[in-house]
Design a protein around this motif. Structure first.
Motif, PDB file in Angstrom:
ATOM      1  N   SER A   1      -1.625  -4.741   8.105  1.00  0.00           N
ATOM      2  CA  SER A   1      -0.986  -4.720   6.798  1.00  0.00           C
ATOM      3  C   SER A   1      -1.737  -5.558   5.783  1.00  0.00           C
ATOM      4  N   THR A   2      -2.636  -6.416   6.243  1.00  0.00           N
ATOM      5  CA  THR A   2      -3.381  -7.261   5.320  1.00  0.00           C
ATOM      6  C   THR A   2      -4.636  -6.582   4.792  1.00  0.00           C
ATOM      7  N   ALA A   3      -4.969  -5.403   5.310  1.00  0.00           N
ATOM      8  CA  ALA A   3      -6.178  -4.717   4.855  1.00  0.00           C
ATOM      9  C   ALA A   3      -6.045  -4.318   3.398  1.00  0.00           C
ATOM     10  N   LYS A   4      -7.130  -4.372   2.650  1.00  0.00           N
ATOM     11  CA  LYS A   4      -7.117  -4.007   1.241  1.00  0.00           C
ATOM     12  C   LYS A   4      -6.909  -2.511   1.116  1.00  0.00           C
ATOM     13  N   PRO A   5      -5.853  -2.088   0.381  1.00  0.00           N
ATOM     14  CA  PRO A   5      -5.584  -0.649   0.290  1.00  0.00           C
ATOM     15  C   PRO A   5      -6.656   0.063  -0.511  1.00  0.00           C
ATOM     16  N   PRO A   6      -6.976   1.306  -0.133  1.00  0.00           N
ATOM     17  CA  PRO A   6      -7.981   2.052  -0.883  1.00  0.00           C
ATOM     18  C   PRO A   6      -7.455   2.485  -2.233  1.00  0.00           C
ATOM     19  N   ALA A   7      -8.372   2.761  -3.159  1.00  0.00           N
ATOM     20  CA  ALA A   7      -7.971   3.274  -4.461  1.00  0.00           C
ATOM     21  C   ALA A   7      -7.322   4.635  -4.270  1.00  0.00           C
ATOM     22  N   ARG A   8      -6.237   4.900  -4.997  1.00  0.00           N
ATOM     23  CA  ARG A   8      -5.509   6.127  -4.799  1.00  0.00           C
ATOM     24  C   ARG A   8      -5.304   6.841  -6.122  1.00  0.00           C
ATOM     25  N   SER A   9      -5.118   8.149  -6.026  1.00  0.00           N
ATOM     26  CA  SER A   9      -4.806   8.944  -7.197  1.00  0.00           C
ATOM     27  C   SER A   9      -3.664   9.875  -6.838  1.00  0.00           C
ATOM     28  N   GLY A  10      -2.937  10.322  -7.833  1.00  0.00           N
ATOM     29  CA  GLY A  10      -1.795  11.183  -7.601  1.00  0.00           C
ATOM     30  C   GLY A  10      -0.719  10.890  -8.620  1.00  0.00           C
ATOM     31  N   PRO A  11       0.387  11.618  -8.551  1.00  0.00           N
ATOM     32  CA  PRO A  11       1.434  11.437  -9.558  1.00  0.00           C
ATOM     33  C   PRO A  11       2.078  10.058  -9.551  1.00  0.00           C
ATOM     34  N   LEU A  12       1.967   9.323  -8.451  1.00  0.00           N
ATOM     35  CA  LEU A  12       2.543   7.971  -8.392  1.00  0.00           C
ATOM     36  C   LEU A  12       1.483   6.881  -8.530  1.00  0.00           C
ATOM     37  N   LYS A  13       0.294   7.243  -9.008  1.00  0.00           N
ATOM     38  CA  LYS A  13      -0.747   6.235  -9.210  1.00  0.00           C
ATOM     39  C   LYS A  13      -0.229   5.160 -10.166  1.00  0.00           C
ATOM     40  N   GLY A  14      -0.419   3.913  -9.782  1.00  0.00           N
ATOM     41  CA  GLY A  14       0.044   2.796 -10.584  1.00  0.00           C
ATOM     42  C   GLY A  14       1.441   2.316 -10.229  1.00  0.00           C
ATOM     43  N   LYS A  15       2.164   3.071  -9.407  1.00  0.00           N
ATOM     44  CA  LYS A  15       3.497   2.678  -8.982  1.00  0.00           C
ATOM     45  C   LYS A  15       3.418   1.869  -7.690  1.00  0.00           C
TER      46      LYS A  15
END
Length: 320
Positions: free
Chosen positions: A88-102
């Motif tokens: 759970s401590t791993a840095k999350p990857p950049a994401r795209s999609g309708p909930l980007k930024g949420k």
């Protein structure tokens, strides 16, 4: 509120030959794209919600990553528990999609290691209008399938679904700690993340004759570090959307023992809700002491549907 599902045309017109070719081409492209996607393996607020009975079964953390050494192996009678996820401590990857930024915080209720840490989880913490124990062991089915295993499995599945929509998702615990966290820390995790929505995943431990799911909403609580006035209304909207989507995704009916058939219950005695500064609800996905509900809760296929129902409600809430 109405739980009517979406309407579908039962007799769709067959596509033309050209249409079938176009559909086939689109399918091939989609499958090729899917081949490069690496999905995370998927499979508590410690407040005792509903008529929960503490489980006396030994903790089984085989469904959780980073489980404590010596934890018993997973019961083979429970299907579909996923393999451990990344730390759970791993840095999350950049994401795209309708909930980007949420930002969504998922709170898997209880912890498979709580039963071995009774001193720690029994200490009292303030919840604004009183005090409660730090956490509890949760309940279990009559066959010994622990609520904590169920909540972590559904939460991991839910995380994957939300990340596919572009959301940043954090779990309050991912099988990566020996016990807890305490209910006040669970609330603080959502607050510090400035989450757009928080959902605490549970299953109830009511009487054997009780059946169905319900969503718990925060009531107005002020004082002692708690002030829910700003989250009562948005939390209700979140809860209503989750309840409606849960019915459609799982086919389960709202609780027949609380909520007057609405699937919604308001409470002011849960620290995870009282101390939240952001929209938050609990969902009791079913009654582990009811044999029919237990058959669903122990099914991997049904847990995926449960995650889809919760996800659908969160997505609807965040997209407005």
């Amino acid at each position: 509120m109405s739980y009517a599902g979406p309407e579908f045309d039962p007799r769709p017109s067959p596509p033309s030959r050209r249409g079938r070719r176009a559909l086939l081409a689109a399918l091939v492209v989609a499958l090729a794209a899917a081949g490069v996607v690496v999905q995370r393996a998927v499979s508590g607020d410690g407040d005792g919600a509903g008529s929960r009975a503490a489980s006396s079964a030994s903790p089984d953390s085989s469904a959780a990553s980073g489980s404590s050494p010596g934890a018993p192996a997973k019961s083979p009678s429970v299907s579909g528990t996923s393999s451990p996820s990344a730390a759970s401590t791993a840095k999350p990857p950049a994401r795209s999609g309708p909930l980007k930024g949420k930002v969504v915080v998922i709170d898997p209720g209880h912890n498979t290691g709580n039963a071995a840490h009774t001193t720690e989880i029994n200490r009292a913490v303030r919840i604004g209008n009183g005090a409660k124990e730090c956490d509890t062991t949760g309940t279990a089915t009559d066959a010994g399938y622990a609520e904590a295993r169920f909540t972590l499995d559904v939460s991991r599945r839910l995380r994957t679904l939300l990340e596919q929509q572009g959301a940043t998702v954090r779990l309050t615990q991912d099988g990566d700690r020996p016990w807890g966290p305490c209910i006040d820390e669970r609330a603080r995790i959502g607050n510090e993340a400035e989450a757009d929505a928080v959902v605490s995943v549970h299953a109830d431990g009511s009487a054997a004759g009780d059946r169905g799911f319900h969503v718990i909403l925060p009531g107005p609580v002020t004082g002692g570090g708690a002030d829910t006035r700003g989250i009562v209304e948005p939390s209700r909207e979140l809860g209503e959307r989750i309840a409606g989507n849960f019915v459609r995704a799982t086919g389960s009916a709202p609780s027949d023992y609380v909520g007057d058939g609405t699937g919604l219950v308001t409470r002011e005695d849960l620290g995870g809700l009282n101390l939240s500064k952001v929209p938050k609800v609990f969902i009791e996905c079913g009654n582990m002491r009811n044999s029919k509900d237990a058959a669903l809760l122990t099914s991997g296929a049904w847990r995926q549907k449960a995650a889809q129902g919760i996800s659908g409600g969160i997505v609807g809430f965040l997209r407005g």
